[in-house]
Design an enzyme around this catalytic site. Structure first.
Site, PDB file in Angstrom:
ATOM      1  N   GLY A  86       0.825  -1.203   0.000  1.00 32.80           N
ATOM      2  CA  GLY A  86       0.000   0.000   0.000  1.00 32.80           C
ATOM      3  C   GLY A  86       0.858   1.250   0.000  1.00 32.80           C
ATOM      4  N   ASP A  88       0.642   5.677   1.509  1.00 37.03           N
ATOM      5  CA  ASP A  88      -0.124   6.726   2.185  1.00 37.03           C
ATOM      6  C   ASP A  88      -0.496   7.844   1.217  1.00 37.03           C
ATOM      7  OD1 ASP A  88       0.064   5.608   4.874  1.00 37.03           O
ATOM      8  OD2 ASP A  88       2.201   6.011   4.649  1.00 37.03           O
ATOM      9  N   LYS A  98       5.235   6.538   2.104  1.00 38.32           N
ATOM     10  CA  LYS A  98       4.868   5.338   2.852  1.00 38.32           C
ATOM     11  C   LYS A  98       5.411   5.465   4.256  1.00 38.32           C
ATOM     12  CE  LYS A  98       5.414   1.289   1.056  1.00 38.32           C
ATOM     13  NZ  LYS A  98       4.126   0.978   1.711  1.00 38.32           N
ATOM     14  N   GLY A  99       4.980   4.560   5.155  1.00 37.55           N
ATOM     15  CA  GLY A  99       5.575   4.564   6.478  1.00 37.55           C
ATOM     16  C   GLY A  99       4.668   5.010   7.592  1.00 37.55           C
ATOM     17  N   GLU A 107      10.262  -2.077   4.154  1.00 36.49           N
ATOM     18  CA  GLU A 107       9.534  -1.969   2.880  1.00 36.49           C
ATOM     19  C   GLU A 107      10.454  -1.456   1.791  1.00 36.49           C
ATOM     20  OE1 GLU A 107       6.406   0.642   4.088  1.00 36.49           O
ATOM     21  OE2 GLU A 107       5.013  -0.989   4.442  1.00 36.49           O
TER      22      GLU A 107
HETATM   23  O1  DER Z   1       3.073   2.220   6.517  1.00 32.40           O
HETATM   24  C1  DER Z   1       3.123   1.779   5.362  1.00 32.40           C
HETATM   25  O2  DER Z   1       4.135   1.884   4.626  1.00 32.40           O
HETATM   26  C2  DER Z   1       1.859   1.249   4.742  1.00 32.40           C
HETATM   27  O3  DER Z   1       2.149   0.450   3.615  1.00 32.40           O
HETATM   28  C3  DER Z   1       1.045   2.457   4.312  1.00 32.40           C
HETATM   29  O4  DER Z   1       1.805   3.163   3.408  1.00 32.40           O
HETATM   30  C4  DER Z   1      -0.295   2.089   3.726  1.00 32.40           C
HETATM   31  O5  DER Z   1      -1.073   1.614   4.776  1.00 32.40           O
HETATM   32  P1  DER Z   1      -2.652   1.385   4.563  1.00 32.40           P
HETATM   33  O6  DER Z   1      -2.764   0.418   3.419  1.00 32.40           O
HETATM   34  O7  DER Z   1      -3.096   0.806   5.879  1.00 32.40           O
HETATM   35  O8  DER Z   1      -3.272   2.724   4.267  1.00 32.40           O
END
Ligand code: DER
Length: 237
Positions: A86, A88, A98-99, A107
């Site tokens: 996923g 953000d 991300k993160g 990741e």
């Molecule tokens: O923290 C991360 O890197 C997650 O992959 C984030 O970027 C997406 O989290 P979500 O799918 O719960 O919105």
């Protein structure tokens, strides 16, 4: 459709790209969780075979273990076929933030060595420019003198109206710092204006000795799958 239903639609679409025999990077977060569940289901049904998963967090490692997905790591598999994860924020050039789930370092290590990296999001993650959502741009820092590092980061992006805040472990108490899988802290950067050249911003952050890694994933994603009210859109780099 709820946001979680959209996340599930995007995740299941991404798993259509998984072929038997692949070594996969398994993402972290509520969207990637659906993809990992789906991979486990197809393995159980015998529709996928000989899959090896490299998890991007302890949480995903646990989830994959429960699903019976065979697991390995980068030491044994320094090159992966495909990662699904996923994000953000996603900008028009498929650059990512991300993160927010705290797993950015593992990741970035895993997704940086994949032949294909499919990002799965619901449409709420799409932004015109990174940092534009007003939500955090996470930076993983060493605990040693984290305040010094946070103040250096804040000053570095003064032009973007940056405010740096230590992420706390709200599960425990709003005082204790959040600790990543790697024993580090996270400083979240809140921006009011555009950062400007993202590569310049990335290099400046990584030059600070106390910074381990940041949550901008630049030019890493190869495919974007966005699920929205009007359907699912697949966009290749
Ligand atoms: O923290 C991360 O890197 C997650 O992959 C984030 O970027 C997406 O989290 P979500 O799918 O719960 O919105």
């Amino acid at each position: 459709l709820t946001q979680d239903e959209l996340k599930k639609i995007a995740a299941y679409k991404a798993v259509e790209y998984v072929e038997s025999g692949m070594v996969l990077g398994l993402g972290t977060g509520s969207t990637a969780r659906h993809a990992v569940d789906r991979i486990g289901e197809l393995l159980r049904q015998g529709k996928l075979k000989n899959i090896v998963g490299v998890p991007t967090s302890k949480a995903t490692h646990e989830q994959a273990l429960k699903l019976g997905i065979p697991l390995s790591d980068l030491d044994s598999h320094p090159r992966l076929d495909l990662a699904i994860d996923g994000a953000d924020e996603v900008d028009p050039a498929l650059n990512l933030v991300k993160g927010r789930g705290g797993s950015l370092l593992r990741e970035k290590m895993v997704e940086g060595v994949c032949k294909k990296f499919i990002v799965i999001v619901d449409e709420s993650k799409m932004v015109a420019h990174l940092g534009g959502s007003g939500l955090a741009l996470p930076v993983e820092v060493v605990p040693f003198c984290w305040k010094f590092t946070a103040e250096r980061l804040q000053g570095m992006f003064e032009h973007a109206g940056c405010v740096a805040k230590l992420r706390t472990d709200n599960a425990e108490s709003s005082e204790l710092p959040y600790v990543t899988d790697n024993g580090n802290y996270i400083v979240d950067l809140y921006l009011e204006r555009e950062l400007g050249d993202l590569n310049v911003a990335s290099d400046k952050m990584l030059r600070l000795a106390g910074v381990v890694e940041h949550g901008m994933f630049l030019e890493m994603a190869t495919t974007l799958i966005v699920a929205g009210e009007l359907g699912v859109c697949v966009k290749n780099k």
